[in-house]
Scaffold this motif. Structure first.
Motif: not given
Length: 98
Positions: A44-56, A75-86
């Motif tokens: 596995i070379g790439l893990v795409l993680l939902s940002d709502d899970i990744g925040k914590e 981390e990628l935005p999950s459906p319905g998540s709000k834009k967040e500055r990183v």
């Protein structure tokens, strides 16, 4: 190298429709357990993680990124998540230990 999506049912299903393997998780600790199971030998070379899970678990993810470059955890935005500055500069400093 393969790609794996980790997150909620909706997040994972959307990637499965595109042919990407997915792991459905309910909690951030489950996601961290799944990511820890993946190593350089898993293919596995790439893990795409939902940002709502990744925040914590962001601090633990940064530590993992510093220890091993593969798989790349993104981390990628999950459906319905709000834009967040990183703050990528702060993230890089944390990874490098500066």
């Amino acid at each position: 190298m393969r790609i794996v999506a980790i997150g909620s049912r909706v997040f994972v299903t959307s990637f499965q429709l595109a042919g990407v393997k997915g792991v459905k998780v309910e909690t951030p600790s489950e996601a961290l357990t799944e990511i820890n199971r993946m190593d350089e030998n898993s293919g596995i070379g790439l893990v795409l993680l939902s940002d709502d899970i990744g925040k914590e678990i962001r601090y633990q993810l940064t530590s993992l990124r510093a220890k091993r470059p593969i798989p790349l955890i993104f981390e990628l935005p999950s459906p319905g998540s709000k834009k967040e500055r990183v703050d990528y500069r702060a993230l890089l400093k944390q990874i490098l230990g500066v």
